[in-house]
Motif scaffolding. Structure first.
Motif, PDB file in Angstrom:
ATOM      1  N   GLY A 177      61.652  71.863  84.749  1.00  0.00           N
ATOM      2  CA  GLY A 177      62.608  70.781  84.517  1.00  0.00           C
ATOM      3  C   GLY A 177      62.466  70.175  83.119  1.00  0.00           C
ATOM      4  N   ILE A 178      63.619  69.923  82.488  1.00  0.00           N
ATOM      5  CA  ILE A 178      63.628  69.369  81.122  1.00  0.00           C
ATOM      6  C   ILE A 178      64.737  68.321  81.016  1.00  0.00           C
ATOM      7  CG2 ILE A 178      63.745  69.914  78.660  1.00  0.00           C
ATOM      8  CD1 ILE A 178      63.590  72.913  79.517  1.00  0.00           C
ATOM      9  N   GLY A 179      64.450  67.226  80.338  1.00  0.00           N
ATOM     10  CA  GLY A 179      65.509  66.265  80.046  1.00  0.00           C
ATOM     11  C   GLY A 179      65.059  64.831  80.226  1.00  0.00           C
ATOM     12  N   GLY A 180      64.688  64.189  79.135  1.00  0.00           N
ATOM     13  CA  GLY A 180      64.398  62.763  79.168  1.00  0.00           C
ATOM     14  C   GLY A 180      63.103  62.379  79.846  1.00  0.00           C
ATOM     15  N   ILE A 181      62.166  63.302  79.971  1.00  0.00           N
ATOM     16  CA  ILE A 181      60.903  62.958  80.632  1.00  0.00           C
ATOM     17  C   ILE A 181      59.990  62.251  79.634  1.00  0.00           C
ATOM     18  CG2 ILE A 181      58.825  63.880  81.746  1.00  0.00           C
ATOM     19  CD1 ILE A 181      60.839  66.276  82.553  1.00  0.00           C
ATOM     20  N   GLU A 182      59.637  61.021  79.987  1.00  0.00           N
ATOM     21  CA  GLU A 182      58.822  60.242  79.072  1.00  0.00           C
ATOM     22  C   GLU A 182      57.562  59.719  79.745  1.00  0.00           C
ATOM     23  OE1 GLU A 182      60.800  57.589  76.262  1.00  0.00           O
ATOM     24  OE2 GLU A 182      59.591  55.940  77.034  1.00  0.00           O
ATOM     25  N   ASN A 183      57.641  59.496  81.070  1.00  0.00           N
ATOM     26  CA  ASN A 183      56.470  58.971  81.762  1.00  0.00           C
ATOM     27  C   ASN A 183      56.257  59.707  83.088  1.00  0.00           C
ATOM     28  OD1 ASN A 183      58.122  57.709  83.802  1.00  0.00           O
ATOM     29  ND2 ASN A 183      58.591  56.108  82.299  1.00  0.00           N
ATOM     30  N   TRP A 184      55.164  59.382  83.775  1.00  0.00           N
ATOM     31  CA  TRP A 184      54.826  60.111  84.996  1.00  0.00           C
ATOM     32  C   TRP A 184      55.888  59.990  86.075  1.00  0.00           C
ATOM     33  CZ3 TRP A 184      54.262  57.826  89.773  1.00  0.00           C
ATOM     34  CH2 TRP A 184      54.183  56.425  89.784  1.00  0.00           C
ATOM     35  N   ARG A 185      56.575  58.849  86.101  1.00  0.00           N
ATOM     36  CA  ARG A 185      57.617  58.667  87.107  1.00  0.00           C
ATOM     37  C   ARG A 185      58.733  59.687  86.923  1.00  0.00           C
ATOM     38  NH1 ARG A 185      58.016  54.244  90.119  1.00  0.00           N
ATOM     39  NH2 ARG A 185      56.358  52.723  89.845  1.00  0.00           N
ATOM     40  N   ASP A 186      59.141  59.844  85.649  1.00  0.00           N
ATOM     41  CA  ASP A 186      60.189  60.832  85.367  1.00  0.00           C
ATOM     42  C   ASP A 186      59.736  62.201  85.873  1.00  0.00           C
ATOM     43  OD1 ASP A 186      61.579  58.853  83.883  1.00  0.00           O
ATOM     44  OD2 ASP A 186      60.423  59.340  82.082  1.00  0.00           O
ATOM     45  N   ALA A 187      58.481  62.541  85.582  1.00  0.00           N
ATOM     46  CA  ALA A 187      57.961  63.857  85.963  1.00  0.00           C
ATOM     47  C   ALA A 187      57.973  64.022  87.474  1.00  0.00           C
ATOM     48  CB  ALA A 187      56.550  64.030  85.414  1.00  0.00           C
TER      49      ALA A 187
ATOM     50  N   GLU B 128      59.871  62.588  89.610  1.00  0.00           N
ATOM     51  CA  GLU B 128      61.254  62.744  90.069  1.00  0.00           C
ATOM     52  C   GLU B 128      61.723  64.194  89.929  1.00  0.00           C
ATOM     53  OE1 GLU B 128      63.994  59.698  88.551  1.00  0.00           O
ATOM     54  OE2 GLU B 128      62.255  58.416  88.251  1.00  0.00           O
ATOM     55  N   TYR B 129      61.400  64.795  88.786  1.00  0.00           N
ATOM     56  CA  TYR B 129      61.774  66.202  88.579  1.00  0.00           C
ATOM     57  C   TYR B 129      61.097  67.095  89.600  1.00  0.00           C
ATOM     58  CZ  TYR B 129      64.519  65.992  84.289  1.00  0.00           C
ATOM     59  OH  TYR B 129      65.538  65.785  83.389  1.00  0.00           O
ATOM     60  N   LEU B 130      59.801  66.847  89.857  1.00  0.00           N
ATOM     61  CA  LEU B 130      59.071  67.679  90.811  1.00  0.00           C
ATOM     62  C   LEU B 130      59.681  67.534  92.204  1.00  0.00           C
ATOM     63  CD1 LEU B 130      55.393  67.013  89.615  1.00  0.00           C
ATOM     64  CD2 LEU B 130      56.790  69.033  89.158  1.00  0.00           C
ATOM     65  N   LEU B 131      59.999  66.285  92.582  1.00  0.00           N
ATOM     66  CA  LEU B 131      60.572  66.052  93.907  1.00  0.00           C
ATOM     67  C   LEU B 131      61.915  66.754  94.073  1.00  0.00           C
ATOM     68  CD1 LEU B 131      59.732  62.252  94.378  1.00  0.00           C
ATOM     69  CD2 LEU B 131      58.665  64.188  95.566  1.00  0.00           C
ATOM     70  N   LEU B 132      62.643  66.906  92.954  1.00  0.00           N
ATOM     71  CA  LEU B 132      63.949  67.571  93.042  1.00  0.00           C
ATOM     72  C   LEU B 132      63.831  69.077  92.815  1.00  0.00           C
ATOM     73  CD1 LEU B 132      66.270  64.885  91.444  1.00  0.00           C
ATOM     74  CD2 LEU B 132      66.353  65.736  93.790  1.00  0.00           C
ATOM     75  N   GLY B 133      62.623  69.581  92.788  1.00  0.00           N
ATOM     76  CA  GLY B 133      62.483  71.032  92.829  1.00  0.00           C
ATOM     77  C   GLY B 133      61.874  71.695  91.602  1.00  0.00           C
ATOM     78  N   ALA B 134      61.592  70.933  90.561  1.00  0.00           N
ATOM     79  CA  ALA B 134      60.955  71.547  89.395  1.00  0.00           C
ATOM     80  C   ALA B 134      59.466  71.755  89.680  1.00  0.00           C
ATOM     81  CB  ALA B 134      61.138  70.659  88.176  1.00  0.00           C
ATOM     82  N   GLU B 135      58.910  72.834  89.146  1.00  0.00           N
ATOM     83  CA  GLU B 135      57.472  73.080  89.349  1.00  0.00           C
ATOM     84  C   GLU B 135      56.660  72.728  88.111  1.00  0.00           C
ATOM     85  OE1 GLU B 135      56.714  76.951  91.214  1.00  0.00           O
ATOM     86  OE2 GLU B 135      58.760  76.845  91.989  1.00  0.00           O
ATOM     87  N   THR B 136      57.303  72.860  86.963  1.00  0.00           N
ATOM     88  CA  THR B 136      56.695  72.320  85.744  1.00  0.00           C
ATOM     89  C   THR B 136      57.753  71.457  85.078  1.00  0.00           C
ATOM     90  OG1 THR B 136      57.452  74.158  84.370  1.00  0.00           O
ATOM     91  CG2 THR B 136      55.247  74.367  85.348  1.00  0.00           C
TER      92      THR B 136
ATOM     93  N   GLU C 225      52.403  70.350  96.392  1.00  0.00           N
ATOM     94  CA  GLU C 225      52.920  69.884  97.684  1.00  0.00           C
ATOM     95  C   GLU C 225      54.160  68.989  97.559  1.00  0.00           C
ATOM     96  OE1 GLU C 225      49.924  68.233 100.411  1.00  0.00           O
ATOM     97  OE2 GLU C 225      48.426  69.373  99.278  1.00  0.00           O
ATOM     98  N   ILE C 226      54.325  68.336  96.405  1.00  0.00           N
ATOM     99  CA  ILE C 226      55.488  67.428  96.294  1.00  0.00           C
ATOM    100  C   ILE C 226      56.727  68.139  95.756  1.00  0.00           C
ATOM    101  CG2 ILE C 226      54.013  65.394  95.984  1.00  0.00           C
ATOM    102  CD1 ILE C 226      55.000  65.344  93.019  1.00  0.00           C
ATOM    103  N   VAL C 227      56.571  69.367  95.318  1.00  0.00           N
ATOM    104  CA  VAL C 227      57.716  70.052  94.701  1.00  0.00           C
ATOM    105  C   VAL C 227      58.856  70.192  95.715  1.00  0.00           C
ATOM    106  CG1 VAL C 227      58.523  72.245  93.725  1.00  0.00           C
ATOM    107  CG2 VAL C 227      56.331  71.267  92.992  1.00  0.00           C
ATOM    108  N   GLY C 228      60.014  69.687  95.339  1.00  0.00           N
ATOM    109  CA  GLY C 228      61.208  69.853  96.165  1.00  0.00           C
ATOM    110  C   GLY C 228      61.319  68.916  97.352  1.00  0.00           C
ATOM    111  N   LYS C 229      60.414  67.930  97.436  1.00  0.00           N
ATOM    112  CA  LYS C 229      60.407  67.062  98.624  1.00  0.00           C
ATOM    113  C   LYS C 229      61.669  66.202  98.746  1.00  0.00           C
ATOM    114  CE  LYS C 229      56.529  67.470 101.107  1.00  0.00           C
ATOM    115  NZ  LYS C 229      56.562  68.878 101.538  1.00  0.00           N
ATOM    116  N   ALA C 230      62.407  65.982  97.672  1.00  0.00           N
ATOM    117  CA  ALA C 230      63.627  65.177  97.768  1.00  0.00           C
ATOM    118  C   ALA C 230      64.876  66.043  97.843  1.00  0.00           C
ATOM    119  CB  ALA C 230      63.723  64.229  96.565  1.00  0.00           C
TER     120      ALA C 230
END
Lengths: 441, 440
Positions: free
Chosen positions: B255-265, B267-275, B311-316
């Motif tokens: 996942g790429i786009g506007g990641i600046e802090n851990w929360r952003d990261a 969110e990406y992981l929860l929506l299916g990104a693995e890195t 474990e959190i990848v794709g949870k949302a």
């Protein structure tokens, strides 16, 4: 704080009187303006006697429309720069800022206001609207905040305005009466000069209205007269010893300090009588002038003091000590002031009771900050001005009109002594009344 | 410390934080420094055909006192010689064998693709990323987003690469396309092992209103660039979840786009990104932000009692559906906590002018009140309120059986005209138009 040396030079003086609200730079203005919430029906506007659209000018600053911001300010308050610095914003706009409810520092509205208007002054931004010139002349007596505000408003409408000023410099109390750590003389004079340039009114200095001949001249030459004459000298307390050397009225002391600056020598021990904002200023100024002991003596307690709490804190931080519940009895000394004799007091059911116990404070100087007298002499020269039974002036048909329809009054002379911003607000409204009066003639 | 290790399409990384292919990965010096500070992997600045860059390359948008909420660039791929890049990749790999380096590539012909794949793999990269996304400059020469916007072409070039590649192939997708899943499917068809998204969005950053030319200005002229930074995150998140919902055709996502802090990261992981890949935030604050990213992710996992980041990848993903599947019987209304209200009345004016006139004012009291019968539960007041937890959205329905538009459609239970009692707007309070005019 509280450890000031006697200033020997202008530089020392400015150091001791560093501005409490220094001019912002553009970065600070950007950050500060960004914090404004742009409240609906914003309480800061309601709290401002001149009702400046504060959220609007702050947003204009934030979008780098400084011309627009200063126009917004000046449209409501012709002394926008001076007011930004000398207003007790802590109890007006900034005191009303909703951030106070959240224990968040309120927006520094005063400093933002000065930031925008300072740029207008510096660039000579056009202020006067293109109005048709009306062939009527109005005299404004007094070049203080009220007089200047009225002069700007009247000139803006299209009148030919002449200000008659008793002193040799403009701005009245804004120059002569406001503590130097609030605004410098240069800043005051710069705004007045700017306004003069913009509106084209004339100021005749050293032109007091002292007798009936002076008044007859006004009555003869002008279609309407605005009296922005403020208040008179500090009232006497009628204490024995008030004539000794080293006795000052607070207003006279502050004026001398503002003009003489470091050349004024304040002795080691000072007693300031009073509990109002002027007392705080005078006491704070003495401390900053290097006096080693400044005692503020007030008849009642801290909670009864008329001064704003932040003004008291500022004096305290400058090293001023307080003496509560003492009533001055006599000023002692042979030629010079040597001490003040007090009687202790206390409050009994909210009433002041003067006790028998006496108390003497040795000192070299006494400043009475106990109110100013009214300008009864000038008013007595105007025919037909009437007073109410409580001593207040009777109003004519229009707001700020006296019972002699040609004469209008606003500012300290009208309200008995309030803030600069009140004088500015009242005088602007008085000018509108003058316009209406002249239109209806 | 939780286990932050990730195996991304066969590429092992000590943590999910990678540097995106961009100026921060322009040299061995920078990548070495980043790995030394804790970054997991790096996608090397795109190597390929020779280019020349212009001077004046970036533009940004500020929001009030916040710098760089959006950023764009008109810089092209690397202008450094390929052999220098390869030499430096080798040097970094020797020093940091466990940190993956992905070679980002962009050339034209099949032969060129074969050659550059062999070259960078020989230098020791752990994977390849095909730059089919650059929306400025390179696309004018038929590369970058010109490829990404043509699924057939994307598929073909991917298959060329796969003919010779020995390491996993990631296809970087452009958002400058109507449906990004077309491109994601084509990558899959072409044999890609993973996808990364989004590349930058074609943009004009703003206009210098005095010189009357957009930013960034190159000698009085400007051109469209690639938009990135915090402001694009919502667009990227939606595209990531679209690609995460491709079922059998789904590929691992970076996942790429506007990641600046851990929360952003997260969110990406929860929506299916693995890195996740980061660029703008590093260009703004430097590599040091990795400290906050790592500790924030670790703390989040610990607080959730999760031991392994995978474990959190794709949870949302499962909770992200189409509108027709939302419960129409769910009802919330706004509630103001009077003890927290600071009386700014932003909720009042927002609802009054921008929503459903469901907030009222009383005389002599600046605290607004909710007119529940007018409130449609839109959240606007809670969003504009400057005080945390002052306005909350309180559930008001009685917990009826959920009913979606889809349910109603299949039951024939949908309005057929605006006057149909089943229509949504009926019965909503609407003030008289004349009342909109200010009365004195």
């Amino acid at each position: 704080m509280g450890d000031f040396n006697q200033p020997e030079s202008k530089e020392d003086f400015l150091n001791n009187f560093q501005e409490v609200k220094p001019l912002m730079n553009s970065t600070e203005a950007l950050y500060e303006s960004a914090r404004c919430l742009f409240c609906y029906d914003a309480p800061c506007i309601t709290a401002c006697p001149t009702e400046i659209d504060i959220p609007l000018f702050i947003r204009q600053i934030n979008t780098n429309n400084i011309t627009g911001a200063s126009n917004t300010i000046y449209r409501s308050n012709w002394l926008g720069n001076i007011c930004g610095q000398v207003c007790p914003t802590e109890v007006l706009c900034e005191g009303a800022c909703v951030y106070n409810h959240q224990n968040v520092k309120p927006i520094e509205i005063g400093r933002l206001q000065s930031y925008a208007t300072a740029q207008a002054i510096k660039s000579g931004q056009k202020l006067k609207k293109d109005a048709k010139k009306l062939n009527q002349s109005v005299a404004v007596v007094g070049a203080g905040p009220a007089g200047l505000s009225a002069a700007c408003e009247l000139s803006n409408i299209g009148y030919d305005v002449t200000i008659l000023e008793a002193r040799s410099m403009p701005s009245g109390l804004a120059l002569h009466g406001v503590a130097p750590y609030k605004i410098t003389n240069e800043q005051v004079l710069a705004e007045v000069e700017y306004l003069k340039q913009q509106f084209g009114f004339t100021i005749e200095y050293n032109h007091p209205i002292a007798n009936s001949r002076d008044m007859a001249y006004l009555d003869d030459q002008f279609q309407a007269i605005f009296l922005g004459i403020g208040l008179g000298a500090t009232r006497s307390l009628k204490l024995p010893g008030e004539n000794l050397h080293g006795n000052w009225g607070a207003v006279e002391f502050i004026e001398t300090l503002k003009i003489s600056q470091h050349q004024l020598k304040v002795p080691q021990r000072v007693v300031v009588l009073g509990g109002g904002n002027t007392a705080m200023d005078a006491a704070s100024e003495c401390a900053r002038m290097g006096a080693k002991q400044v005692i503020l003596a007030y008849r009642k307690g801290l909670d009864q003091m008329g001064a704003y709490r932040f003004e008291y804190e500022m004096a305290k931080n400058a090293g001023v000590q307080s003496l509560w519940f003492v009533n001055p009895l006599e000023i002692l000394g042979s030629e010079r002031v040597e001490a003040v004799k007090f009687k202790k007091t206390r409050l009994e059911n909210d009433k002041l009771a003067i006790l028998d116990e006496e108390y003497t404070v040795p000192c070299d100087m006494v400043i009475r900050a106990t109110g100013q007298s009214k300008q009864v002499n000038v008013f007595s020269l105007v025919e037909g001005i009437q007073y109410e039974s409580d001593g207040g002036m009777s109003q004519g048909k229009l707001p700020f009109q006296t019972t002699n329809p040609k004469y209008f009054v606003a500012g300290d002379a009208f309200n008995g002594g309030l803030e600069v911003v009140n004088a500015v607000a009242e005088a602007k409204k008085a000018a509108v009344s003058i316009h209406q009066y002249l239109q209806d003639l | 410390m939780s286990n932050l290790k990730i195996n991304f399409a066969g590429i092992k990384s000590p943590n999910p934080f990678w540097l995106a292919s961009a100026p921060p990965t322009n040299s061995g010096y920078q990548v070495m420094k980043a790995f030394d500070m804790g970054w997991g992997g790096a996608v090397w600045k795109t190597m390929g055909v020779p280019v020349v860059n212009v001077s004046s390359r970036y533009g940004a948008i500020d929001y009030r006192d916040s710098r760089m909420v959006g950023f764009n660039n008109i810089e092209l791929i690397t202008d450094r010689p390929l052999k220098d890049n390869l030499k430096e990749i080798e040097a970094v790999k020797r020093r940091f064998p466990d940190n993956p380096i992905i070679g980002s590539l962009m050339v034209e012909s099949r032969e060129e693709w074969h050659q550059i794949v062999r070259d960078v793999e020989n230098a020791g990269v752990d994977g390849l990323e095909l730059n089919f996304g650059c929306p400025h400059g390179m696309c004018e020469r038929g590369m970058g987003s010109a490829v990404g916007q043509e699924p057939k072409l994307l598929e073909l070039i991917t298959s060329w690469v796969k003919e010779v590649a020995r390491t996993p192939v990631i296809v970087k997708l452009t958002p400058n396309i109507t449906d990004i899943t077309d491109a994601a499917r084509a990558a899959n068809q072409g044999g890609a092992d993973a996808i990364s998204l989004i590349n930058t969005i074609q943009s004009l950053m703003g206009v210098d209103i005095d010189r009357m030319v957009p930013y960034p200005v190159v000698d009085g002229k400007s051109t469209n660039g690639g938009y990135c930074g915090p402001a694009i995150k919502p667009i990227a998140l939606n595209m990531v979840r679209n690609c995460a919902q491709l079922g059998a055709e789904k590929l691992p996502i970076s996942g790429i786009g506007g990641i600046e802090n851990w929360r952003d990261a997260v969110e990406y992981l929860l929506l299916g990104a693995e890195t996740v890949q980061v660029c703008t935030a590093v260009m703004h604050y430097g590599f040091g932000i990795i400290r906050e990213l790592l500790s924030g992710l670790d703390d989040y996992l610990k607080n959730k009692n999760i031991h392994d980041v995978s474990e959190i990848v794709g949870k949302a993903v499962a909770n992200t559906t189409t509108w027709e599947n939302l419960n129409l019987n769910y009802q919330v209304v706004a509630a103001i906590d009077n003890s927290k209200c600071i009386q700014c009345q932003l909720c009042y004016t927002a609802c009054e002018d921008g929503a459903h006139q469901a907030i009222g004012l009383t005389e002599n009291n600046r605290i607004p009140y909710i007119i529940e019968e007018n409130c449609v539960g839109c959240n606007l007041c809670a969003i504009v309120c400057p005080v945390e937890d002052c306005i909350s959205m309180v559930r008001k329905d009685q917990g009826q059986t959920p009913e979606t538009w889809k349910d109603r459609l299949s039951a024939g239970n949908v309005p057929t005209s605006f006057n149909d009692p089943l229509a949504g707007g009926l019965g909503h309070h609407i003030p008289d138009p004349e009342d909109g005019i200010k009365k004195n």
